[in-house]
Enzyme design. Structure first.
Site, short mmCIF file in Angstrom:
data_model
loop_
_atom_site.label_atom_id
_atom_site.label_comp_id
_atom_site.label_asym_id
_atom_site.label_seq_id
_atom_site.Cartn_x
_atom_site.Cartn_y
_atom_site.Cartn_z
N SER A 16 42.52 30.78 43.43
CA SER A 16 43.09 29.74 42.51
C SER A 16 44.14 28.93 43.22
CB SER A 16 43.93 30.67 41.71
OG SER A 16 44.63 30.03 40.43
N LYS A 70 38.97 27.75 42.07
CA LYS A 70 39.47 27.57 40.72
C LYS A 70 40.62 26.40 40.80
CE LYS A 70 42.65 30.33 37.89
NZ LYS A 70 42.83 31.61 37.30
N LYS A 119 43.78 24.47 39.22
CA LYS A 119 44.74 24.56 38.19
C LYS A 119 44.92 23.15 37.70
CE LYS A 119 46.49 28.78 37.85
NZ LYS A 119 46.42 29.43 36.43
N ASP A 128 41.53 26.03 35.37
CA ASP A 128 42.37 26.77 34.48
C ASP A 128 43.74 26.13 33.93
OD1 ASP A 128 43.90 28.91 33.32
OD2 ASP A 128 44.06 30.05 35.01
N GLU A 145 39.00 27.51 31.92
CA GLU A 145 39.89 29.20 31.67
C GLU A 145 40.94 28.52 30.84
OE1 GLU A 145 40.84 31.05 35.04
OE2 GLU A 145 42.32 32.17 33.93
N ASP A 201 41.94 34.14 28.96
CA ASP A 201 42.79 34.53 30.04
C ASP A 201 43.92 35.34 29.00
OD1 ASP A 201 44.83 35.68 31.69
OD2 ASP A 201 44.59 33.80 32.96
N LYS A 214 42.84 40.80 33.56
CA LYS A 214 44.02 41.12 34.48
C LYS A 214 44.64 42.58 34.00
CE LYS A 214 45.38 36.25 35.15
NZ LYS A 214 46.27 35.24 34.68
N GLY A 248 44.34 37.45 38.86
CA GLY A 248 45.54 37.77 39.67
C GLY A 248 46.83 37.05 39.15
O1 OSB Z 1 46.31 32.01 34.75
O2 OSB Z 1 45.40 33.00 36.28
C1 OSB Z 1 46.32 32.36 35.96
C2 OSB Z 1 49.13 32.95 38.38
C3 OSB Z 1 50.17 33.14 37.78
C4 OSB Z 1 50.07 33.26 36.34
C5 OSB Z 1 48.79 32.84 35.79
C6 OSB Z 1 47.85 32.68 36.60
C7 OSB Z 1 48.02 32.64 37.95
C8 OSB Z 1 46.91 32.34 38.86
C9 OSB Z 1 46.85 32.91 40.36
O3 OSB Z 1 45.73 31.78 38.77
C10 OSB Z 1 45.95 33.93 40.64
C11 OSB Z 1 46.40 34.58 41.85
O4 OSB Z 1 46.15 33.93 43.01
O5 OSB Z 1 46.98 35.56 42.01
MG MG Z 2 44.57 32.12 33.99
#
Ligand code: OSB
Ligand code: MG
Length: 378
Positions: free
Chosen positions: A135, A161, A163, A188, A213, A238, A262, A290
């Protein structure tokens, strides 16, 4: 398994680089670790809250409050046949999924250690390797994002992925798609868009995304059902999904075609396992998300990812992407093929580095039957 004591610690751990999402930027992580002594075994869990209530309603401080004032005192001294029974024990406490999961997952670790088997096997996992994606936080410009994507693909990661947020979305995704036409690519938004943005989000159809996402409101499944009817990208939920009932509603409403599980967001391994089974029975792929976890939360994510419903690469990646030095030994490593080898030692399967945790601890509180509560001001 009698819950003999609970030790809660807050550690501070600095990410190698800041991580930007649509709801904010984080670099200094404040992580709660839970150690339980149950049935004579020690088990570890991690509370996966953020520092702010930008992702969901919980934070590191609300979890500390709920754990020390309600969950800890209530569950201390209770006996459970299995960690699987923990959700029912705390069912009278509404929400607070991440706080609950810290203790529940520590109990799963303890139970696996008592049985002398890896946690993955106790959970019913079937894989020896789990598939990894990354991510990537929001960057200054598409060029900076491209070089990061290049670097992660070179390391072997199987899915990228990105952001996104309004203003830092279409051009960034287009730049990556142009250079890498065939990779598994997803985005995401962490709830950054509104139903009026449906036309804008439909422009992403051309990128052949694996998924989009959580584009809309963190708590609105129905709004996603309406959006899914207007865009081709499969929506992955999510934030909206806190339990199996939410997932069943989302599937029936056609609000998503994929679900991110998660472990903390759904209150622990017991519910995560039920959720993946429900999705598997309905042909909905799931993957393990994560929350920028330390090695302890990461180890739990690896174990959960071995279950058969987890058919897409997760956001579970190498310790070294996050930390100069993790709190487990060995650290979580990712192969050139973009996989993590599932540990075979009992419990979470990695050694917890107590000395390092002690050095990183800024506050701790223990509950044990003898002394009831002891506060260690560090
Ligand atoms: O939306 O998946 C998410 C990190 C913090 C809060 C929300 C998210 C995330 C990530 C990081 O996408 C995932 C990771 O590398 O742990
Ligand atoms: Mg997410």
């Amino acid at each position: 398994m009698k819950i003999e004591s609970i030790i809660l610690r807050e550690i501070h751990l600095r990410l190698k680089s800041p991580f930007e999402t649509s709801f904010g930027t984080v670099q200094n992580r404040r992580i709660l670790l839970v150690e339980v002594i149950a049935g004579g075994a020690s088990g570890w869990g991690e509370v996966t809250t953020g520092e702010t209530p930008g992702y969901n309603a919980e934070t590191t401080d609300t979890a500390w409050h709920i754990l020390t004032d309600f969950i800890g005192p209530f569950v201390l001294g209770k006996t459970l046949a299995h960690a699987f029974d923990f959700p029912e024990l705390v069912g009278h406490i509404r929400g607070q999924e991440m706080a609950k999961s810290g203790i529940e997952n520590a109990l799963w670790d303890a139970e696996a250690k008592l049985a002398g088997i890896p946690l993955s096997r106790l959970l019913g996992g079937t894989k020896q390797h789990v598939d990894c994606g990354v991510s990537l936080g929001i960057r200054e410009n598409p060029q900076a994002l491209l070089s990061k994507v290049d670097e992660e693909l070179a390391r072997g990661y199987q899915r990228i992925k990105l952001k996104i947020k309004p203003g830092k979305d279409y051009d960034f995704v287009r730049a990556v798609r142009e250079v890498f036409p065939r990779i598994l690519l997803s985005v995401d938004a962490n709830s950054a868009y509104r139903p009026e943005d449906a036309g804008h989000l439909a422009r992403f159809d051309e990128f052949n995304l694996l998924m989009m996402e959580q584009p809309l409101y963190w708590d609105d499944i129905y709004a996603h059902a309406k959006l899914q009817a207007q865009i081709k990208s499969p929506i992955c939920l999510d934030e909206c999904i806190h339990n199996t009932r939410h997932a069943l509603a989302a599937i029936e409403l056609k609000a998503c075609r994929i679900i991110n599980i998660k472990v903390g967001r759904v209150s622990g391994h017991a519910e995560a396992r039920l959720l993946q089974a429900a999705c598997r029975a309905r042909g909905i792929p799931v993957w393990c998300g994560g929350m920028l976890e330390s090695g302890i939360g990461r180890a739990h994510n690896v174990a959960m990812s071995t279950l058969p419903g987890f058919t897409l690469p997760g956001d579970v990646s190498a310790s070294s992407r996050y930390w100069d030095e993790d709190i487990i030994e060995p650290e979580v490593k990712v192969s050139r093929e973009g996989t993590i080898q599932v540990p075979t030692a009992s419990g979470i399967g990695y050694q917890v580095r107590r000395d390092r945790i002690e050095a990183l601890t800024v506050r701790s509180q223990s509950f044990s039957e003898k002394s009831q509560v002891s506060v260690l001001g560090l």
